[in-house]
Write an enzyme that holds these catalytic residues in place. Structure first.
Site, PDB file in Angstrom:
ATOM      1  N   LYS A  18       0.779  -1.044  -0.254  1.00 12.49           N
ATOM      2  CA  LYS A  18       0.056   0.018  -0.662  1.00 12.49           C
ATOM      3  C   LYS A  18       0.773   1.422  -0.023  1.00 12.49           C
ATOM      4  CE  LYS A  18      -1.024   0.149   4.898  1.00 12.49           C
ATOM      5  NZ  LYS A  18      -0.033   0.826   5.051  1.00 12.49           N
ATOM      6  N   ARG A  71      -5.499   3.643  11.671  1.00 13.47           N
ATOM      7  CA  ARG A  71      -4.926   2.884  12.445  1.00 13.47           C
ATOM      8  C   ARG A  71      -5.530   1.683  12.730  1.00 13.47           C
ATOM      9  NH1 ARG A  71       0.661   1.958   9.550  1.00 13.47           N
ATOM     10  NH2 ARG A  71       1.359   0.732  11.021  1.00 13.47           N
ATOM     11  N   ARG A 100      12.444  -7.683   2.589  1.00 13.59           N
ATOM     12  CA  ARG A 100      12.761  -6.524   3.111  1.00 13.59           C
ATOM     13  C   ARG A 100      13.666  -6.099   4.048  1.00 13.59           C
ATOM     14  NH1 ARG A 100       7.465  -2.422   3.521  1.00 13.59           N
ATOM     15  NH2 ARG A 100       7.364  -2.594   1.480  1.00 13.59           N
ATOM     16  N   ARG A 103      13.904  -5.223   6.920  1.00  7.36           N
ATOM     17  CA  ARG A 103      14.453  -3.908   7.629  1.00  7.36           C
ATOM     18  C   ARG A 103      14.458  -4.276   9.213  1.00  7.36           C
ATOM     19  NH1 ARG A 103       9.602  -0.365   6.360  1.00  7.36           N
ATOM     20  NH2 ARG A 103       8.655  -1.033   8.206  1.00  7.36           N
ATOM     21  N   ARG A 135       3.100  -7.321  13.542  1.00  9.20           N
ATOM     22  CA  ARG A 135       2.819  -6.622  13.049  1.00  9.20           C
ATOM     23  C   ARG A 135       1.847  -7.163  12.806  1.00  9.20           C
ATOM     24  NH1 ARG A 135       5.197  -1.885  10.934  1.00  9.20           N
ATOM     25  NH2 ARG A 135       5.177  -2.630   8.965  1.00  9.20           N
TER      26      ARG A 135
HETATM   27  P1  AMP Z   1       3.738   1.859   8.691  1.00  5.95           P
HETATM   28  O1  AMP Z   1       5.269   1.981   7.726  1.00  5.95           O
HETATM   29  O2  AMP Z   1       2.880   2.388   8.260  1.00  5.95           O
HETATM   30  O3  AMP Z   1       3.731   0.154   9.125  1.00  5.95           O
HETATM   31  O4  AMP Z   1       4.224   1.998  10.162  1.00  5.95           O
HETATM   32  C1  AMP Z   1       5.489   1.759  10.738  1.00  5.95           C
HETATM   33  C2  AMP Z   1       5.154   1.755  12.517  1.00  5.95           C
HETATM   34  O5  AMP Z   1       5.091   2.811  13.184  1.00  5.95           O
HETATM   35  C3  AMP Z   1       3.828   1.328  13.262  1.00  5.95           C
HETATM   36  O6  AMP Z   1       4.632  -0.297  12.973  1.00  5.95           O
HETATM   37  C4  AMP Z   1       3.380   1.659  14.462  1.00  5.95           C
HETATM   38  O7  AMP Z   1       4.098   1.448  15.239  1.00  5.95           O
HETATM   39  C5  AMP Z   1       3.490   3.369  13.885  1.00  5.95           C
HETATM   40  N1  AMP Z   1       2.383   3.796  13.582  1.00  5.95           N
HETATM   41  C6  AMP Z   1       2.007   4.628  11.613  1.00  5.95           C
HETATM   42  N2  AMP Z   1       1.259   4.404  11.744  1.00  5.95           N
HETATM   43  C7  AMP Z   1       0.902   4.296  12.978  1.00  5.95           C
HETATM   44  C8  AMP Z   1      -0.986   5.370  13.357  1.00  5.95           C
HETATM   45  N3  AMP Z   1      -1.621   5.256  12.764  1.00  5.95           N
HETATM   46  N4  AMP Z   1      -1.244   4.452  14.763  1.00  5.95           N
HETATM   47  C9  AMP Z   1      -0.404   3.811  15.265  1.00  5.95           C
HETATM   48  N5  AMP Z   1       0.962   3.888  15.102  1.00  5.95           N
HETATM   49  C10 AMP Z   1       1.275   3.853  14.080  1.00  5.95           C
END
Ligand code: AMP
Length: 192
Positions: free
Chosen positions: A22, A97, A134, A136, A147
């Site tokens: 996404k 989220r 990936r 990371r 996750r």
């Molecule tokens: P992402 O790159 O979107 O997968 O985000 C990486 C990490 O950032 C997630 O696993 C959360 O720990 C935190 N995170 C990102 N967006 C949110 C959100 N809207 N609410 C809570 N945590 C977030």
């Protein structure tokens, strides 16, 4: 079909499990529509890298695969969406989220509607394989699974939330990038 008013100043939300692609699709669509792609994950990673107060507060939570608390995210998103570049529309990648975050977004929108919520999904084995390839730091296998578990528990309820509001559009994220982008453009009725 999407709401005509909502497409003039498009506000699109991307929903989907980690590694559904996404983020890539949000960036491609942002380029097509010439509006910003706002990734809360990227914003938080930048804050961690810069060692800001926000970064220090979220670093441990992010590394564990858990979610940052809704109140803190509300501040981050309110601030970002009030920036001038978001006035012509925006793409949200990674927010909301949780159901409370969706309610915060509704408040921020204050009556304006989203053009669509695009659910990009793929089978679990595809998602985990992508996470591992990936490599990371936060994508070690146990964190990747955590996750995904957090997504199923906290974020998946948003699929029904937005479906009930007539906004959810399902996109098959297991396809190659350009095919997924094509599905998205045709769903939104935008030219490629
Ligand atoms: P992402 O790159 O979107 O997968 O985000 C990486 C990490 O950032 C997630 O696993 C959360 O720990 C935190 N995170 C990102 N967006 C949110 C959100 N809207 N609410 C809570 N945590 C977030």
């Amino acid at each position: 079909m999407v709401d005509a008013d909502a497409t003039r100043r498009p506000r699109v939300v991307f929903l989907g499990p980690p590694n559904s692609g996404k983020g890539t699709q949000a960036a491609l669509l942002a380029e097509t529509l010439a509006i910003p792609a706002i990734s809360t994950g990227e914003m938080l990673r930048a804050a961690v890298a810069a060692g800001t107060e926000l970064g220090r507060r979220v670093e441990g939570v992010m590394a564990s695969g858990a979610l940052v608390d809704d109140g803190l995210m509300a501040d981050v998103v309110r601030d970002r969406l009030s920036q001038p570049d978001a006035e012509t529309g925006y793409i949200l990648d990674g927010y909301p989220r949780t159901v409370p975050q969706a309610e915060t977004l509704a408040e921020i929108l204050s009556g304006e509607s989203l053009a669509a919520v695009l659910l990009v999904d793929a089978p679990e084995d595809v998602l985990v394989a992508r996470a591992l390839s990936r490599g990371r730091a936060d994508d070690q296998e146990d964190v990747a699974r955590e996750r995904l578990r957090v997504y199923r528990e906290k974020t998946a309820p948003l699929e029904a939330y937005f479906d009930d509001r007539g906004l959810l559009r399902r996109i098959d994220g297991s396809q190659p990038i350009e095919n997924v982008a094509g599905q998205i453009r045709s769903t939104l009725g935008v030219a490629g």
